[in-house]
Design a protein around this motif. Structure first.
Motif, short mmCIF file in Angstrom:
data_model
loop_
_atom_site.label_atom_id
_atom_site.label_comp_id
_atom_site.label_asym_id
_atom_site.label_seq_id
_atom_site.Cartn_x
_atom_site.Cartn_y
_atom_site.Cartn_z
N ALA A 460 0.95 -1.25 0.04
CA ALA A 460 -0.09 0.05 -0.13
C ALA A 460 0.90 1.23 0.05
CB ALA A 460 -0.89 0.00 1.21
N GLU A 461 1.98 1.20 0.82
CA GLU A 461 2.83 2.42 1.03
C GLU A 461 3.47 2.61 -0.44
OE1 GLU A 461 2.71 -0.01 2.72
OE2 GLU A 461 2.29 0.60 4.81
N GLU A 462 3.98 1.56 -1.17
CA GLU A 462 4.49 1.86 -2.30
C GLU A 462 3.78 2.24 -3.25
OE1 GLU A 462 8.16 -0.30 -4.98
OE2 GLU A 462 7.06 -1.47 -3.23
N LEU A 463 2.63 1.79 -3.40
CA LEU A 463 1.47 2.09 -4.35
C LEU A 463 1.38 3.47 -4.40
CD1 LEU A 463 -0.51 1.04 -6.51
CD2 LEU A 463 -2.20 0.84 -4.41
N ALA A 464 1.07 4.16 -3.04
CA ALA A 464 0.83 5.59 -2.87
C ALA A 464 2.15 6.35 -3.33
CB ALA A 464 0.59 5.95 -1.30
N THR A 465 3.19 5.84 -3.15
CA THR A 465 4.34 6.41 -3.71
C THR A 465 4.19 6.58 -5.18
OG1 THR A 465 5.64 5.90 -1.79
CG2 THR A 465 6.91 6.69 -3.97
N VAL A 466 3.88 5.47 -5.84
CA VAL A 466 3.81 5.43 -7.24
C VAL A 466 2.89 6.26 -7.81
CG1 VAL A 466 3.23 3.91 -9.37
CG2 VAL A 466 4.90 2.92 -7.43
N LEU A 467 1.52 6.47 -7.05
CA LEU A 467 0.56 7.18 -7.61
C LEU A 467 0.97 8.70 -7.52
CD1 LEU A 467 -2.82 5.75 -6.15
CD2 LEU A 467 -2.25 6.15 -8.45
N ASN A 468 1.50 8.94 -6.36
CA ASN A 468 2.18 10.39 -6.38
C ASN A 468 3.02 10.73 -7.38
OD1 ASN A 468 0.45 10.80 -3.99
ND2 ASN A 468 1.87 10.14 -2.52
N LYS A 469 4.09 9.82 -7.76
CA LYS A 469 4.99 10.29 -8.60
C LYS A 469 4.28 10.49 -10.16
CE LYS A 469 9.39 8.04 -6.93
NZ LYS A 469 10.12 6.97 -7.41
N TYR A 470 3.34 9.74 -10.36
CA TYR A 470 2.50 9.79 -11.64
C TYR A 470 1.59 11.02 -11.56
CZ TYR A 470 -1.60 8.85 -14.35
OH TYR A 470 -2.63 9.06 -15.29
N LEU A 471 0.77 11.15 -10.55
CA LEU A 471 -0.14 12.14 -10.47
C LEU A 471 0.31 13.66 -10.36
CD1 LEU A 471 -2.97 10.59 -8.12
CD2 LEU A 471 -3.07 10.65 -10.47
N SER A 472 1.31 13.69 -9.46
CA SER A 472 2.03 14.94 -9.56
C SER A 472 2.43 15.86 -10.76
CB SER A 472 3.09 15.00 -8.46
OG SER A 472 2.87 14.87 -7.29
N PRO A 473 3.25 15.05 -11.78
CA PRO A 473 3.54 15.92 -12.87
C PRO A 473 2.44 15.91 -13.78
CG PRO A 473 4.46 13.57 -12.93
CD PRO A 473 4.09 13.80 -11.55
N MET A 474 1.53 14.85 -13.78
CA MET A 474 0.34 14.84 -14.78
C MET A 474 -0.64 16.06 -14.33
SD MET A 474 0.78 12.06 -16.91
CE MET A 474 2.41 12.61 -16.46
N THR A 475 -0.74 16.45 -12.97
CA THR A 475 -1.48 17.59 -12.58
C THR A 475 -0.75 18.88 -12.99
OG1 THR A 475 -2.46 16.21 -10.66
CG2 THR A 475 -2.60 18.51 -10.44
N GLU A 476 0.45 18.94 -12.92
CA GLU A 476 0.86 20.10 -13.26
C GLU A 476 0.86 20.43 -14.70
OE1 GLU A 476 5.14 19.47 -12.06
OE2 GLU A 476 4.85 19.43 -9.98
N ILE A 477 1.06 19.57 -15.53
CA ILE A 477 0.61 19.62 -16.85
C ILE A 477 -0.62 20.19 -17.22
CG2 ILE A 477 0.53 18.57 -19.20
CD1 ILE A 477 2.93 16.89 -18.15
N LEU A 478 -1.84 19.49 -16.72
CA LEU A 478 -3.16 19.90 -16.63
C LEU A 478 -3.42 21.50 -16.29
CD1 LEU A 478 -4.73 16.63 -15.59
CD2 LEU A 478 -4.92 17.56 -17.76
N MET A 479 -2.69 21.77 -15.25
CA MET A 479 -2.86 22.93 -14.79
C MET A 479 -2.10 24.17 -15.60
SD MET A 479 -2.72 22.84 -10.46
CE MET A 479 -3.94 22.00 -9.54
#
Length: 698
Positions: A460-479
């Motif tokens: 679970a902890e590593e999955l959260a890390t993977v999601l954050n690594k993925y979601l953060s740059p995707m969100t920045e691009i969208l914004m």
């Protein structure tokens, strides 16, 4: 006017041999000379409340002159002293020897407004159980044939005075102040200082018997005395009017001395006049601030004696300054305050400020106009103060409300959109509505492929890390493309373009954001593979259309979001990528709005689950002008294959799709259509088939 002023002025100080205060004999001479030249009434604005210690006999001389004249009004005052036991008041009357003459007297107390200006005139001062009238009122009583202390009653804002037989003889409008009606009258000034004819005190003293300083002694008063010691020839020669001189000399030649005297008296400035006697020299500190203080750009105080003249003339002419009823004042204040508040609310503070200035200008202009033409005094200060306070209060309220709104907007959107867009929303809260409105927008949906498998393979902890690594740059691009991140659902992202702020470029911005995300995923995929042993591939769906945008949810919990068919279709397009082996699918509306900015190819005529009408969908390939040569050939072959497919030319379609695969090495959409062509060769579609494909899953 019948009023003239006899002033102790600079010329008096220069001409008289004695220094001020002058002996009482001077005033006796004044009374005698004025009466000899035919003055109607003499009113002193000088108090004789103390004996003349320099010349004790002078008081008796003055008393005899006053008694003989019988037309003199003296001045006194009401003294109010405050002690520990309370207020002690008494009348400070003229000295007894003058009171014994039977001359009337009145008070000369000045009433100053808070700004130091004299605008009101005293009718009377209450003292014990009696009323002490002002010198001006004593003169009015004399002019109107009233006794010295007449009966009166108050009626509709007027003091009404009656003679001894009960007949009304005078009606004086009382001033209504902030605490109700006062025993005062508003002075309707006729002009600045010097409006009334003014003669030097020394000139009135100047006769054959009174000696001024040598250069000043002209025996001026002998010109108008009927028993003058000077011959008629001399007096006629001093007349200012040459026509009058000629007439007088003609009458004298005929021996008609009575007519000569009559002609001389035509030029007599004192005949049948009311003479107010007072001081005008500034050193004696009896000059007043009046509304005409800065008249015509010249600052000039008015002698106190002349303020009496203006007040008396106001009453004699019934030329009163009227005020509006109290309820009208309140209604005007309320009306203009409401106009100010409404203008600020409707057209914002800056334009509202302009309207406020205009309102204040209108109030000022109207007040001056009605005062000049109708003698009506509108209380402009309370109105202007009310307007100003209303404006300031409304601006402050709006500022606080906007700050609250900005805080609300920031709390709602700060993690969902770029700082640039957020700042715009804070500064323009009226640019969007939270209550729900129809808007044109583009919706973006993305989802990680095979995320269930990925989530099962990681703690679970590593999955959260993977999601954050993925979601953060995707969100920045969208914004970065002004997208509003509507929500996250695990690995899925929903982002809206064109809301909450209108943006005519919402379609191509959503497409470019998707392309940039796929480009970013190339490097991010390697990093996540290296660090966590899983590969991230993301499918994306984009669609444009009319949506309902606003706060959705319950009273306790709600969120700004969008709803409608266009939203649902974008979500379906994301899922439909699985059917065609594509990564970015866009709808026809998006393509039409963004085609000048993107490269795309038609994928299919798709009927999504729950709908019956087919929608042309496209695969987004690249930004305009950035499509490589290989993919451009694939797009050409694929399009020819689609045309054959729609025309039921299955073998030709298979051939073109095969060429597309050959150019690229692999083309998942071409493989999909080859399989369909083979299927339709064995089981042809119905006659009404027009090339559409019905999805049976979401």
């Amino acid at each position: 006017s019948d009023i003239i002023i006899i002033a102790i002025d600079d010329q008096t100080f220069k001409a008289c041999k004695d220094k001020y205060p002058f002996p009482r004999s001077y005033y006796a001479t004044l009374v005698e000379n004025l009466n000899e030249v035919g003055v109607r009434t003499i009113v002193f604005d000088i108090q004789f409340t103390e004996p003349d210690y320099k010349d004790p006999e002078g008081d008796q001389i003055l008393a005899e002159a006053i008694k003989k004249a019988g037309n003199v009004i003296l001045a006194g005052k009401v003294v109010r002293q405050f002690t520990r036991g309370g207020e002690y008041s008494f009348a400070d009357t003229p000295i007894p020897v003058l009171m014994e003459t039977g001359a009337d007297w009145g008070v000369v107390g000045e009433i100053q407004d808070p700004d130091g200006f004299t605008r009101r005139y005293l009718i009377f001062e209450p003292l014990s159980d009696s009323f002490i009238y002002s010198i001006g009122m004593k003169l009015i009583f004399r002019e109107k044939g009233l006794p010295s202390d007449p009966d009166f009653h108050f009626e509709d804002g007027y003091f009404v005075f009656f003679d001894s037989t009960g007949n009304e003889r005078a009606r004086i409008l009382a001033h209504r102040g902030t605490r109700g009606y006062e025993q005062t009258v508003l002075i309707n000034y006729y002009g600045p200082a010097g409006t009334f004819p003014t003669y030097s005190f020394s000139s009135v003293l100047d006769d054959a018997d009174f000696d001024l300083k040598e250069d000043e002694d002209t025996d001026y008063m002998e010109l108008f005395k009927k028993n003058s010691i000077y011959p008629y020839e001399f007096r006629i020669a001093l007349l200012a009017d040459s026509v009058r001189q000629e007439r007088a000399f003609t009458a004298l030649a005929m021996g008609d001395t009575e007519k000569v005297e009559s002609i001389i008296q035509e030029e007599n400035p004192f005949r049948d006049k009311i003479a107010l006697v007072g001081v005008s020299i500034e050193e004696l500190h009896d000059n007043k601030y009046t509304p005409f203080y800065e008249y015509a750009g010249v600052r000039k105080l008015m002698p106190g004696v002349e303020t009496h003249a203006h007040a008396i003339q106001t009453i004699l002419d019934n030329n009163y300054i009227k005020t509006l009823p109290l309820q009208t004042d309140f209604l005007l204040i309320l009306l203009f305050c409401l106009v100010t508040v409404i203008s600020v609310v409707l057209i914002r503070p800056i334009a509202g400020g302009v309207v406020t200035i205009l309102v204040m200008g209108v109030v000022t202009f109207v007040s001056f106009y009605v005062f000049k033409n109708n003698n009506i005094w509108i209380y402009t200060t309370p109105i202007l103060t009310g307007v100003f306070i209303s404006y300031v209060s409304d601006v402050v309220y709006q500022f606080l409300a906007e700050q609250k709104e900005k805080k609300k907007i920031r709390s709602m959107f700060q993690t969902y959109m770029s700082p640039k867009v957020l700042k715009y929303l804070e500064e323009h809260p009226d640019a969007f509505s939270l209550k729900g409105e129809k808007r044109e927008a583009t919706m973006f949906f993305s989802d990680v492929a095979n995320f269930t498998t990925i989530s099962e393979s990681l703690p679970a902890e590593e999955l959260a890390t993977v999601l954050n690594k993925y979601l953060s740059p995707m969100t920045e691009i969208l914004m970065s493309y002004d997208g509003y991140v509507d929500k996250y659902e695990g690995d899925a992202i929903m982002c809206d373009f064109g809301v909450p702020i209108e943006d005519p470029d919402h379609a191509w911005k959503a497409c470019w954001a998707a392309l940039d995300q796929q480009e970013k995923l190339k490097t991010l995929r390697e990093e996540i593979k290296r660090d966590h042993g899983v590969e991230i591939y993301v499918r994306m769906g984009i669609n444009s259309g009319i949506v309902s945008a606003g706060n959705m949810g319950s009273n306790q919990r709600f969120q700004y979001t969008v709803m409608g068919d266009a939203v649902n279709q974008a979500s379906r397009f994301e899922g439909a990528n699985k059917v065609y082996g594509t990564w970015i699918m866009i709808g026809e509306e998006t393509f039409e709005r963004a085609k000048d900015k993107i490269e795309a190819r038609i994928l299919d005529k798709l009927v999504v689950k729950g709908k019956t009408k087919p929608i042309t969908v496209y695969e987004l390939l690249a930004k305009k002008g950035e499509l490589d040569e290989t993919m451009d050939k694939v797009r050409t072959y694929f399009m020819k294959g689609l045309e054959c497919y729609w025309n039921r030319e299955w073998d030709e379609a298979i051939e073109w799709f095969s060429k597309a695969i050959e150019v690229r090495g692999d083309d998942p959409p071409s493989r999909v259509f080859i399989e369909r062509c083979k299927l339709y060769k064995q089981n042809p579609p119905p006659p009404d088939w027009k090339g559409d494909f019905v999805m049976t899953t979401k």
